[in-house]
Structure formats: C-alpha cells, structure tokens
Design an enzyme around this catalytic site. Structure first.
Site, PDB file in Angstrom:
ATOM      1  CE  LYS A 187       4.647  70.050 -48.827  1.00  0.00           C
ATOM      2  NZ  LYS A 187       3.590  68.696 -49.398  1.00  0.00           N
ATOM      3  CD  GLU A 263      -0.129  73.581 -33.274  1.00  0.00           C
ATOM      4  OE1 GLU A 263      -0.236  74.861 -32.869  1.00  0.00           O
ATOM      5  OE2 GLU A 263      -0.202  72.640 -32.396  1.00  0.00           O
ATOM      6  CB  CYS A 297      -4.681  66.895 -34.565  1.00  0.00           C
ATOM      7  SG  CYS A 297      -5.169  68.242 -34.315  1.00  0.00           S
ATOM      8  CD  GLU A 398      -2.028  61.011 -34.849  1.00  0.00           C
ATOM      9  OE1 GLU A 398      -1.319  60.789 -35.583  1.00  0.00           O
ATOM     10  OE2 GLU A 398      -2.558  62.011 -34.572  1.00  0.00           O
TER      11      GLU A 398
END
Ligand SMILES: NC(=O)c1ccc[n+]([C@@H]2O[C@H](COP(=O)([O-])OP(=O)(O)OC[C@H]3O[C@@H](n4cnc5c(N)ncnc54)[C@H](O)[C@@H]3O)[C@@H](O)[C@H]2O)c1
Ligand SMILES: O=C/C=C/C=C(\O)C(=O)O
Length: 494
Positions: A187, A263, A297, A398
C-alpha cells in the site's frame, strides 16, 4: 514506452492485483499532484475493501503455486532479474518518482532509483549465502542427535509505505520479503503511487508468478491501509511512517497476533565538538538538514555545538542554507518542494511556533517568492534557528522539513544527555576528530544508527531501525531474515 501508465497529463494510476492492473471496485478515485507545480497530473484508482481482499487472496494463493514450489536458486534468479529490469527502466522510474515528489532529479537518480535495484540484489545475495545453525547433540542414552534450523517464509506480508523515498523504502521491504519466499501486498502512500505501480510492470516482465507482488492504492483508516492491516490472512506487517500511524497499525496487528516491523519517526540530534573538521561537519549537516527538503527520517533537526565553535558554525550553516534555491528546477542548488500543501502548512506552523518560543531566525522562516510554472509548488524556505530552548516544542517534535535549531553546549556529559533526551531513537551524528571521544559518545547515543563524521552512509548489510518511538525491529542484511522468515528447529535422533 510500453507502459500501463500513460504519459498524458492525466495519467491513470491503477491497482495491481494477481498480475493485472485494475480500477477500484467502488469506482472511487483521488488526484495525483505534482508538488513542484501544485497541479493535478493523474488520477489514482482507490482499492475497495474487496480489491484488498482479492490482493491478499492472490498473495496467499501464490504461496501454494509456482512461487511456493520454486527452489531458492530459481526464486533468487527472479529477484536478481527484478533488479536488472529496474535498472533497464531507470529513466521511467526516475520520471515517475520526480512527478510524484517534485524532488531534484539528482536525488532520485543517485539515491531513490539505484536503491530500488540494490534492495533486491542485496537480499538475493543475503538469502543465497546465509547459513543456518546445526548442533550435534549427545543424548541421554549415550547416542547422538542432530539439531538443525530451517528458515521458512512467513507468508503474506503487508507493506505500508511513506512518501519521502517511495521506491527506496518500498523495495527495502519488498526485496527481503520476496527473497525469503513470501508474497506481498503493498500500500504505497496516497501522495506517491507511481513507482510502486510501475514495479508491477517489472514483475510481469521478468515472469514473476501472479499474486507474488500486489499493489493497492488508498489511504489509511477507512481505506486500503486499514483494510490491509485488518485482513486475517495477512501474516505480518512491515510499516514505514509516522509514529502515531504505527500505533494505529499495531492495534490492528494485535488481532491475530501478527508480527510487525516498524520504521517510524525521529528527532535526530547532531553533536559538533569544537575539534570537529568544520568543513566536513557543514557539508554533512547541510545535507542532513536540507536533503530532500528535510523530508528524511534520518535527517537532523537538532544541532548541539560546543561553545567555542558555536558562532562560526552558525555563520557557516547559514551560508549553506542560503545557497539553496527553492523552485529553481535545473539549478544545481535547486531545493525541491514539500510533498503537499498540507505538509507545508504543518511545517509553517512549526516555523511560527519557533518565533513564539523565542527563536532567532538566522535564515529563512517562510515561503519563497517563485514565478512561472512553479509559482504554485509547495516550496518553503530552508530555515536556521538559534535561541531555542532544548525543551521547546520545535526542538522536541518531528517537523520533517528543511530546518534545524542550533544550541551551544559546554561538556560531553551535558551534550550526551541533551541528545538522548527524546522519546525517539532513530539516528544521530557525532562530529569530532578525537577518535576515543567519537567511539565513546557514539556508544552512548540511544539510537539505531550513529554516524561519526558522516551521514546517510549506508551499508545495507548493517542493522537498521529505531529505538523508542522510532521503531520496532531491525532490518538490513541478515537482520531482515529474522522478520521475513520463521525459523524452525528439527531434531533428528541418529
Ligand atoms: N524510520 C524510517 O526509516 C522512516 C523512513 C521514512 C519515513 N519515516 C517517517 O514517515 C513519516 C512521513 O511519512 P508519511 O507522512 O507517509 O507517514 P504516515 O504515517 O502519514 O503514512 C505512511 C503510510 O501509512 C498509511 N497509513 C496511514 N494511516 C494508516 C492506518 N491507520 N492504517 C494503515 N495504513 C495507514 C499511509 O496511507 C501511508 O501509506 C515521518 O514521520 C518519517 O519520520 C520513517
Ligand atoms: O527517510 C528515511 C530514509 C530511510 C532510509 C532507509 O530506510 C535506508 O537507507 O534503507
């Protein structure tokens, strides 16, 4: 190019199930936008719940078809052929990735697409050479037994992907999954559907049995993402994305006790000691902060600099930030757009928050003025802050944009405590020419990866993943086998 994906302005992007492309069963579609222009460039067909069920059924059936009965050598030959076909069609993958993300072509051509091939090739090698354990076991009757391990595929793997490195991050999971004999239902992110869809053409071209690789398009909750993670015939879920999304997916995985490999997000720190090679640190950190417009990331959003070097570091980092040219496509200093208007609004909210929290904006802080066909692209200014407190929102959450805050420190103990003071634990960088200190400080970082005097230098055989809120598990080299196979032990009395 004989591609299912037309090259017209309104490309049609279909699901790929059991070796064939198809529209969504509910007739639902959503737009595909080029972030560099803000314009619609395609129509994506959203997979219905029945489509997702068909994809999972096709993946399950393939396990018991030709794919499941192949020898390891036959399977790995196919995996290597996928890598070769990706390289043969690298231009098509490049166009697709750049259309979806607006990222500079040199990033896609040097990072995204080559890693698409490397991720398959590397895991074909790992599976081909990976031994399993065996033991000669003395038995109570004075005889002998032999114990040996066999690795078996886990089954149907759900692969849920983010939008920042679409092909790289999807194949980082699909490569080992298939090399270990599993089948997958992918997906992709709703923002970046193209390269996963194009990979279906590669699978057909190399003769991959139908159902081994499937792609369903859609969103998360209430759409293909949730249908997939909730499906009882999905044996394990590998996910790359935001920590909050990971929490939602983990709840679905709990039903049926399915294994997960996550992750997730990060708020990565850089520690620059006064004895650092400043040229190296500026080069490395300007990449780590601004590469892919900060949508990495592993990127750095918190920089701690030993006080004697602080002012010079800020001056040099400011110059590096000012050298980027948002929207100047074709210019070597081109800084690409953020992935969407919504994500740019999110980053701009943090830019405003930084001011509220007392930041000094050394460089950037807003939206650049861009004329011409990229005037409506989702561009943003690379930004550098000083004056933020370590525990400010901007230094803790973040942001996922081209920005960082720089804070001075005085002692090693102080800075290791600051760097580790986060719920995340993805990666860190340490910049010093003192070898003992490099080893000592790197070992104290509570992260999955610590780079010393470098960044994003990847050996695909190494363990990769995050601690704390940055992930579950490690993938890379033999570590991936732990997730993509079930190990059974056989004990035979001699
Ligand atoms: N640790 C890593 O290696 C790594 C790598 C890249 C990106 N990321 C993280 O990913 C994030 C950016 O990517 P993003 O915005 O696409 O992340 P996201 O979590 O918003 O979406 C990721 C994927 O999950 C799907 N999804 C969302 N909700 C879902 C649900 N409830 N059930 C099933 N699927 C669902 C989305 O459709 C998308 O395909 C950042 O936080 C970044 O740190 C981490
Ligand atoms: O944005 C995050 C990038 C992650 C990179 C990898 O997962 C990798 O290099 O394998």
């Amino acid at each position: 190019m004989n591609s299912n994906m037309s090259r017209s302005v309104t490309d049609t992007i279909l699901n790929f199930i059991a070796g064939s492309y198809r529209e969504g069963g509910d007739g639902k579609t959503f737009v595909n936008v080029n972030p560099a222009t803000g314009r619609e460039i395609g129509t994506v067909h959203e997979a219905s719940e029945a489509d997702v069920a068909d994809a999972v059924a096709a993946a399950k059936a393939a396990l018991n078809g030709p794919w499941g009965s192949m020898t390891t050598a036959e399977r790995l030959k196919l995996i290597s052929a996928v890598a070769t076909e990706i390289e043969r069609r690298s231009d098509d993958f490049l166009e697709a990735e750049v259309a979806d993300t607006g990222k500079p072509r040199h990033i896609a051509s040097h990072i995204d697409i080559p890693r698409g091939a490397a991720n398959f090739r590397m895991f074909a090698d790992v599976v081909a050479t990976m031994p399993t354990e065996s033991f000669n076991t003395p038995t109570p009757d004075g005889g002998q037994a032999i114990n040996y391990a066999v690795r078996k595929p886990k089954g149907v793997i759900a692969v849920i992907c983010p939008w920042n490195f679409p092909l790289l991050l999807m194949t980082w999971k699909v490569g080992p999954a298939l090399a270990c004999g599993n089948t997958v239902v992918v997906k992709p992110s709703e923002e970046t559907p193209r390269t996963a869809t194009l990979l279906g053409e590669v699978m057909n071209a190399v003769g991959m049995p139908e159902g081994v690789f499937n792609v369903v398009h859609g969103f998360g909750a209430g759409s293909a993402g949730e249908y997939l993670t909730s499906h009882k015939d999905v044996d394990a879920i590998t996910f790359t994305g935001e920590t909050g999304t990971g929490q939602a997916i983990m709840q679905k995985a709990a039903v049926g006790v399915r294994d997960v490999s996550f992750e997730l997000g990060g708020k990565n720190a850089a520690i620059v000691f006064a004895d650092a090679d400043l040229d190296k640190a500026i080069e490395g950190l300007s990449r780590s902060v601004f590469l892919n417009t900060g949508q990495v990331c592993l990127g750095t959003e918190r920089v701690y600099v030993e006080r004697p070097l602080y002012d010079e570091f800020v001056r040099r980092m400011a110059r590096a930030a000012e050298a980027f040219r948002p929207g100047a496509i074709g210019d070597p200093a081109y800084l690409g757009p953020l992935i969407s208007a919504e994500h740019r609004d999110k980053v701009l909210n943090y830019y405003a928050k930084a001011i509220e929290e007392g930041a000094t904006v050394v460089v950037g802080g807003g939206i650049p003025k861009i004329d011409g066909e990229h005037a409506d692209g989702f561009y943003i200014e690379p930004t550098l802050w000083t004056g933020l407190a370590h525990d400010s929102t901007v230094m803790r959450e973040e942001i996922f944009g081209p920005c960082c805050g720089v804070i001075p420190f005085d002692t090693e103990d102080e800075v290791t405590a600051l760097a580790n003071d986060t719920a995340y634990g993805l990666c860190a960088t340490v910049w010093t020419e003192n070898v003992s200190r490099a080893h000592r400080v790197a070992a104290t970082m509570r992260v999955g990866v610590c780079w010393v005097n470098c960044w994003f230098l990847r050996d695909l055989r190494t363990a990769f993943g995050g601690s704390g809120q940055s992930g579950i598990g490690r993938e890379g080299g033999v570590h991936s086998l732990e997730f993509y196979t079930e190990t059974a032990n056989i004990c035979l009395k001699l």
